[in-house]
Motif scaffolding. Structure first.
Motif: not given
Length: 109
Positions: A15-23
């Motif tokens: 979830a952190v990858l999706q919410e916080c890193f945006w690719g």
């Protein structure tokens, strides 16, 4: 990296990858957990910052990914540095149940 498949922290890392890193970074959820477990210098602070700045649910993910001692240290440092920023106060109040940190959100009689 497959050793993290049954790790209870994995959904939070995803979830952190999706919410916080945006690719912006080439990271996987398993790599986040691996780098945290290896105590890679500076990574925990970097991840904490990403969660605090970008997450819709920072308290949930911080609790899931960090030991309480680390959270206490980081939040205390950020509260001092930020001059009592409301977001940091809210997260600290929620994680440590210190609701006096956010008197503006307490019911008034």
């Amino acid at each position: 990296m497959s050793t993290f498949m049954n790790d209870p922290r994995l959904p939070s890392a995803e979830a952190v990858l999706q919410e916080c890193f945006w690719g912006d970074y080439n990271l996987s959820a398993a790599e986040i957990l691996n780098r945290l477990d290896r105590n890679e210098p500076g990574f925990d602070r970097f991840l904490f910052s990403k969660i605090m700045n970008n997450s819709k649910h920072p308290s949930r993910y911080l609790r899931a990914l960090f030991p309480m001692e680390t959270l206490k240290r980081f939040l205390e440092q950020e509260l001092k540095r930020s001059g009592g920023n409301k977001r940091f106060r809210l997260v600290a109040a929620n994680i440590f149940e210190q609701y006096d940190l956010v008197p503006e959100y307490q019911w008034r009689h």
